[in-house]
Design a protein around this motif. Structure first.
Motif, PDB file in Angstrom:
ATOM      1  N   ALA A   1      73.305  73.755  28.536  1.00 18.08           N
ATOM      2  CA  ALA A   1      73.655  72.459  27.970  1.00 18.08           C
ATOM      3  C   ALA A   1      72.569  71.431  28.149  1.00 18.08           C
ATOM      4  CB  ALA A   1      74.951  71.957  28.598  1.00 18.08           C
TER       5      ALA A   1
ATOM      6  N   ARG B   1      69.242  72.147  27.893  1.00 20.24           N
ATOM      7  CA  ARG B   1      68.042  72.477  27.125  1.00 20.24           C
ATOM      8  C   ARG B   1      67.966  71.624  25.872  1.00 20.24           C
ATOM      9  NH1 ARG B   1      68.012  77.297  24.978  1.00 20.24           N
ATOM     10  NH2 ARG B   1      70.184  77.789  25.452  1.00 20.24           N
ATOM     11  N   PRO B   2      66.739  71.416  25.303  1.00 18.91           N
ATOM     12  CA  PRO B   2      66.625  70.623  24.069  1.00 18.91           C
ATOM     13  C   PRO B   2      67.460  71.210  22.945  1.00 18.91           C
ATOM     14  CG  PRO B   2      64.468  70.987  25.040  1.00 18.91           C
ATOM     15  CD  PRO B   2      65.426  71.848  25.804  1.00 18.91           C
ATOM     16  N   ARG B   3      67.855  70.329  22.056  1.00 16.96           N
ATOM     17  CA  ARG B   3      68.777  70.750  21.000  1.00 16.96           C
ATOM     18  C   ARG B   3      68.103  71.734  20.037  1.00 16.96           C
ATOM     19  NH1 ARG B   3      71.759  66.875  16.501  1.00 16.96           N
ATOM     20  NH2 ARG B   3      73.093  68.543  15.613  1.00 16.96           N
ATOM     21  N   TYR B   4      66.821  71.491  19.735  1.00 18.11           N
ATOM     22  CA  TYR B   4      66.174  72.368  18.759  1.00 18.11           C
ATOM     23  C   TYR B   4      66.072  73.794  19.279  1.00 18.11           C
ATOM     24  CZ  TYR B   4      61.774  72.186  21.432  1.00 18.11           C
ATOM     25  OH  TYR B   4      60.817  72.309  22.405  1.00 18.11           O
TER      26      TYR B   4
ATOM     27  N   ARG C   1      68.315  75.167  21.361  1.00 17.32           N
ATOM     28  CA  ARG C   1      69.647  75.747  21.264  1.00 17.32           C
ATOM     29  C   ARG C   1      69.948  76.157  19.827  1.00 17.32           C
ATOM     30  NH1 ARG C   1      73.040  71.738  22.249  1.00 17.32           N
ATOM     31  NH2 ARG C   1      71.622  70.146  23.013  1.00 17.32           N
ATOM     32  N   LEU C   2      69.505  75.334  18.864  1.00 20.29           N
ATOM     33  CA  LEU C   2      69.729  75.683  17.458  1.00 20.29           C
ATOM     34  C   LEU C   2      68.948  76.925  17.057  1.00 20.29           C
ATOM     35  CD1 LEU C   2      69.662  72.120  15.851  1.00 20.29           C
ATOM     36  CD2 LEU C   2      71.651  73.592  16.183  1.00 20.29           C
TER      37      LEU C   2
ATOM     38  N   ASN D   1      70.590  80.030  18.526  1.00 19.53           N
ATOM     39  CA  ASN D   1      71.871  80.379  17.921  1.00 19.53           C
ATOM     40  C   ASN D   1      71.737  81.158  16.619  1.00 19.53           C
ATOM     41  OD1 ASN D   1      73.256  79.139  20.007  1.00 19.53           O
ATOM     42  ND2 ASN D   1      73.404  77.158  18.932  1.00 19.53           N
TER      43      ASN D   1
ATOM     44  N   ASN E   1      74.556  79.055  11.490  1.00 17.45           N
ATOM     45  CA  ASN E   1      73.653  78.418  12.446  1.00 17.45           C
ATOM     46  C   ASN E   1      72.294  78.101  11.807  1.00 17.45           C
ATOM     47  OD1 ASN E   1      75.625  78.609  14.408  1.00 17.45           O
ATOM     48  ND2 ASN E   1      74.849  80.566  15.209  1.00 17.45           N
TER      49      ASN E   1
ATOM     50  N   LYS F   1      72.647  74.850  10.124  1.00 18.47           N
ATOM     51  CA  LYS F   1      72.570  73.749  11.083  1.00 18.47           C
ATOM     52  C   LYS F   1      71.120  73.454  11.467  1.00 18.47           C
ATOM     53  CE  LYS F   1      77.106  74.752  13.133  1.00 18.47           C
ATOM     54  NZ  LYS F   1      77.839  75.172  14.360  1.00 18.47           N
TER      55      LYS F   1
ATOM     56  N   TYR G   1      69.075  70.044  10.794  1.00 18.43           N
ATOM     57  CA  TYR G   1      68.431  69.328  11.897  1.00 18.43           C
ATOM     58  C   TYR G   1      66.935  69.103  11.603  1.00 18.43           C
ATOM     59  CZ  TYR G   1      66.611  68.358  16.562  1.00 18.43           C
ATOM     60  OH  TYR G   1      65.963  67.804  17.634  1.00 18.43           O
TER      61      TYR G   1
ATOM     62  N   LYS H   1      60.556  67.030  14.784  1.00 19.75           N
ATOM     63  CA  LYS H   1      60.825  68.189  15.630  1.00 19.75           C
ATOM     64  C   LYS H   1      60.398  69.504  14.982  1.00 19.75           C
ATOM     65  CE  LYS H   1      63.027  65.817  18.827  1.00 19.75           C
ATOM     66  NZ  LYS H   1      62.529  65.712  20.222  1.00 19.75           N
TER      67      LYS H   1
END
Length: 927
Positions: A36, A38-41, A43-44, A47, A61, A64, A68, A75
């Motif tokens: 939770a 870790r950077p969002r990019y 995690r995306l 996924n 995913n 998503k 993003y 990013k």
């Protein structure tokens, strides 16, 4: 304690792994221990990878991640770096399923994102593609190539200043030469390499900020790779290289793909890039010895000529010409292949724009023709046979010469009329002729070289003139060209004379009637020939008035040659008939009839001691021509006379008709001296019947006598020395002072050597004299130089005074004569500047006027002479003077005095004449 617990925790993580694909803190930092944080990019990105790579990309995913990336374009470069990281690791662990998923995700991101930050993302993408291409697995190479091709089709919004494609050019070129054991895999790899090169070209060719793909370092890899695949055609039959004739096949092969890529590459080439694109083609053909079969070479250059822009076609021709010069010492088969490729390319280029390469191309081909003749005569490329010399095969050189001549003809046939005329004049100027302006070699080898050169150039000229259409014969056969051509018509070589006749026929035949006279015969009705006859134009009439006698003379002299064979007589017959059809008016018809009757007299009198066949051939030639011209003139009496003579010959002398002479086995008579009058065409009868129809009977009655010129005799000479001797002889013979001239000195080696030595000695003396003068003026004292110059000036002045004393003498004294010593009368003279001259003002009342005479400008001529340098004075008009006004003059008056004449400055703008009876008396003058 804390450090130990951390090491234990990391070991447990390595054994079990983290849920959700999390990575240890060593790689991702402290926050990596918890997904939770870790950077969002990241995690995306994580996924989109499923647990089982067989399931493929997780599309929801991926959507998503795409959203993003579009929402936060800053990013995008981090997303690319992270994806690259995962891909490199998966490749190293041989997890090829995840590799395919990562490449698919990259492709979708590239297609969706076109922001300004795309450049940094592209760097990561190209890094991943390069990693795949470096792999030894064919599937990964194909995967990386497909991704690169998709990237190449994307139009970027922002330019890149630092991106390099050198690695991709090298790698794709290497893939094009794949030699995998599996045929199917090899084909796939080669096609992937070609597609990759196509992608590189599309990505870089139109972007000036990208690396210049037209540099030789890139072209030397791209073009040979395409040609290598184009060379291995699976189908035996060749296809047309035209784009309109290249349909898509159901199953594409590397050859078709390479051809399409090569077309696209050449179609994008600008003016300055053509050379870099063509040079690798020539090198590839040289290295693989592809000129000799020449099928592939011709196909390649057809592709090139149809693909490049038409205005750049002449650059390809220039490259081929330069390559031909560079291979001038190669084997004849190689040079012949280059020439045939040049022929095909030149025909295509001529439909566009050949530009300034027209004469350059012909000049190169003629130069190669001369070199080939030298090679064939010497047997080697170096002119001398040695141990290391490559022996030349004569039949191969002959094949090369024929290829050059064919190329000259095929290229000339596509040129417009004005350019074709220039080419004809250019080729004719190269023919070696024995004249004062063209030296020809002596000796047996030189004569053979001259003869072969003349034959080859005349063959080339014949190829160019075939099918030449020009409405104006004055422009088709200008004087300088016709003179040189006809001078070769009197050569001793029979083959050369035949070529000249064929060339003349090609120029004169403008309606395609030549093939109808290929055989000589006496047709009773010429309408079956369906001749195309037009009225002679004004320009053609002017041409015949200027050059007809020259043509007749050469035809007449050609008929008298002993070495003539059947082809010569057929050519002479065609030439006579075509002149009658294309260029004839009443005057020309009369002259041609006189010419043929003169040829008949040559056969009858036989002053030239011609063989029996030649005499019979001349009789048959005259019969065939008069039979045709009588039907063209449609004069019944003329036709009747010709018909009667022909019928008589058929019964009594068939050997005088073409049907018995111009056959494979001619039937001749050994006794031709006793020919009766009934077997001959009579000039008196012909002039009588044609004179009644409006033709010039007086001219018809005159026998034709050619006027031999020096040019005719000149053409027989073989050496320049004989030509000069003849010229000297002609000049001395034609000079009006022939009796007074000293016989011309014979020009020998000794005289030439003496002249050269004498001229050198004179030059040395003059140079020495100049050096002494310069040295004297540089080193001598000033007084000596001044004395020298003053002496020269005094000498010049004394000479001038002597001249004036001789030419200008004093006039008679105005006061009469006085007695001098010894009882001889002596004229008393006074200087002209002390004399008084009459007033020149317009005074008709007789009043005296004074005219001042300028000292410097008074110039006097008189019979006995009176002179003076004129110090200035006044002259009054004498009482006995008579003045008459004759008109205006500018600047001077003329004065007549006792028959003498004086010219004086005129203050008035008129002419005055005066007759003085008493002379000019100084007593009448006033000071």
């Amino acid at each position: 304690m804390k450090g130990r617990r951390r090491r234990l925790w990391l070991q447990a993580i390595r054994r079990r792994g983290l849920p959700g694909g999390a990575r240890p803190a060593e790689m991702y930092g402290v926050c990596g221990c918890c997904g939770a944080l870790r950077p969002r990019y990241k995690r995306l990105v994580d996924n989109i990878f499923p647990e089982d790579p067989e399931d493929g990309l997780v599309k929801t995913n991926m959507e998503k991640l795409t959203f993003y990336a579009l929402s936060a374009p800053e990013k995008l470069d981090r997303i690319g770096a992270y994806l690259s990281e995962r891909l490199i690791r998966d490749v190293g662990r041989h997890r090829y399923g995840y590799v395919c998923i990562a490449m698919e995700a990259l492709d979708q991101l590239l297609m969706a994102c076109h922001c300004q930050s795309i450049n940094l993302f592209v760097e990561s993408f190209l890094k991943m593609v390069a990693k795949l291409l470096e792999s030894e697995k064919p599937n990964l190479q194909i995967l990386g190539t497909n991704s690169f091709v998709k990237f190449a089709n994307i139009e970027e919004d922002t330019p890149s200043y630092h991106r390099s494609y050198d690695f991709f050019v090298s790698r794709f070129s290497e893939m094009c030469h794949s030699s995998h054991d599996d045929m199917e895999i090899k084909t796939k790899i080669r096609m992937s390499g070609i597609k990759g090169l196509q992608g590189v070209v599309r990505k870089t060719v139109n972007d000036e900020l990208q690396a210049n793909i037209w540099d030789p370092q890139h072209m030397d890899k791209i073009v040979p790779s395409l040609l290598f695949n184009l060379q291995h055609v699976e189908e035996a039959e060749s296809r047309s290289p035209s784009p309109l004739q290249a349909p898509e096949k159901e199953k594409e092969n590397p050859a078709e793909l390479a051809e399409r890529c090569l077309r696209e590459l050449l179609g994008r080439a600008a003016f300055g890039n053509i050379k870099n694109a063509i040079k690798p083609v020539l090198i590839h053909l040289d290295n693989h010895s592809l000129w000799e079969p020449k099928v592939f070479a011709i196909r390649c250059f057809k592709i090139i000529m149809y693909s490049i822009q038409p205005q750049h076609s002449h650059l390809v021709i220039q490259q081929l010409l330069s390559h031909l010069d560079a291979n001038s010492r190669s084997a004849a088969t190689v040079r012949a292949g280059i020439v045939e490729v040049l022929s095909e390319a030149a025909v295509i280029a001529a439909t566009g724009s050949v530009g300034p390469t027209v004469l350059e191309m012909f000049n190169t081909l003629l130069r190669q023709l001369r070199l080939s003749i030298d090679y064939a005569l010497t047997g080697s490329y170096d002119g001398a046979i040695s141990l290391g010399t490559k022996i030349i095969k004569e039949h191969e050189e002959r094949m090369f010469q024929e290829a050059v001549i064919k190329t000259i003809g095929s290229f000339a046939s596509t040129l417009p009329t004005y350019q074709r005329s220039e080419v004809i004049l250019f080729i004719m100027s190269k023919v070696p002729l024995p004249s004062l302006h063209h030296t020809i070699e002596t000796g047996k080898t030189g004569e053979n070289r001259n003869r072969l050169t003349q034959i080859m150039l005349l063959k080339s000229l014949l190829q160019v003139s075939t099918g030449f259409q020009c409405n104006n014969m004055m422009s088709a056969l200008p004087s300088n060209f016709l003179d040189r051509l006809l001078s070769t018509a009197l050569m001793e070589d029979a083959e050369i004379r035949l070529f000249v006749l064929e060339i003349l026929i090609s120029f004169i035949d403008r309606h395609g009637n030549r093939h109808k006279f290929s055989t000589i015969s006496t047709l009773s009705d010429i309408s079956v020939l369906k001749l195309k006859v037009d009225k002679c134009s004004r320009q053609d009439t002017v041409f015949m008035k200027k050059h007809s006698q020259q043509l007749y003379r050469h035809i007449y002299l050609s008929c008298k040659e002993e070495t003539n064979i059947q082809k010569h007589y057929e050519a002479l017959y065609s030439l006579l008939v075509l002149i009658s059809i294309e260029l004839a008016n009443e005057e020309v018809v009369v002259d041609l009839i006189r010419l043929v009757l003169a040829v008949q007299d040559v056969a009858q009198v036989n002053e030239e001691n011609l063989p029996v066949y030649n005499r019979c051939a001349l009789y048959a030639l005259g019969a065939a021509y008069l039979n045709l011209i009588s039907q063209l003139t449609t004069v019944p009496a003329f036709c009747q006379h010709i018909h009667e003579v022909i019928e008589t010959r058929k019964k009594e002398a068939p050997y005088m008709l073409p049907e018995d002479v111009f056959v494979e086995r001619p039937r001749l008579s050994q006794n031709l001296d006793g020919a009766v009058i009934e077997l001959l065409f009579r000039q008196s009868k012909i002039s009588e019947v044609l004179g009644g129809s409006g033709y010039n009977s007086d001219r018809l009655c005159l026998p034709y006598i050619p006027q031999l010129t020096d040019e005719d005799r000149l053409s027989k000479r073989k050496s320049i020395g004989e030509t000069i001797s003849l010229q000297v002889e002609v000049e001395s013979r034609n000079s009006p002072e022939k009796e007074e001239r000293v016989p011309a000195e014979e020009i020998t080696y000794e005289t030439l050597k003496k002249a050269i030595v004498d001229s050198v000695a004179v030059e040395e003396q003059e140079r020495e004299r100049r050096r002494q003068v310069v040295e004297k003026f540089q080193k001598a004292p000033f007084e000596e130089i001044a004395a020298h110059c003053g002496a020269r000036a005094s000498l010049l002045q004394s000479k001038l005074n002597q001249i004036f004393e001789i030419t200008i003498r004093p006039p008679p004294s105005p006061s009469g004569t006085v007695t001098a010593a010894y009882g001889q009368p002596q004229n008393h003279s006074i200087p002209v500047y002390e004399m008084k001259f009459p007033d020149l003002s317009p005074n008709r009342g007789g009043l005296q006027r004074e005219a001042r005479v300028s000292r410097r400008s008074c110039l006097v001529w008189c019979g006995k002479g009176f002179h003076g340098d004129g110090s200035g004075g006044r002259a009054a008009s004498p009482p006995g003077g008579n003045w008459t006004e004759t008109g205006p003059i500018r600047g001077k008056h003329r004065l007549l005095s006792g028959g003498s004449r004086a010219e004086l400055p005129a203050p008035l703008g008129k002419w005055w004449h005066m007759r003085l009876e008493d002379g000019c008396s100084p007593q009448n003058s006033s000071s």
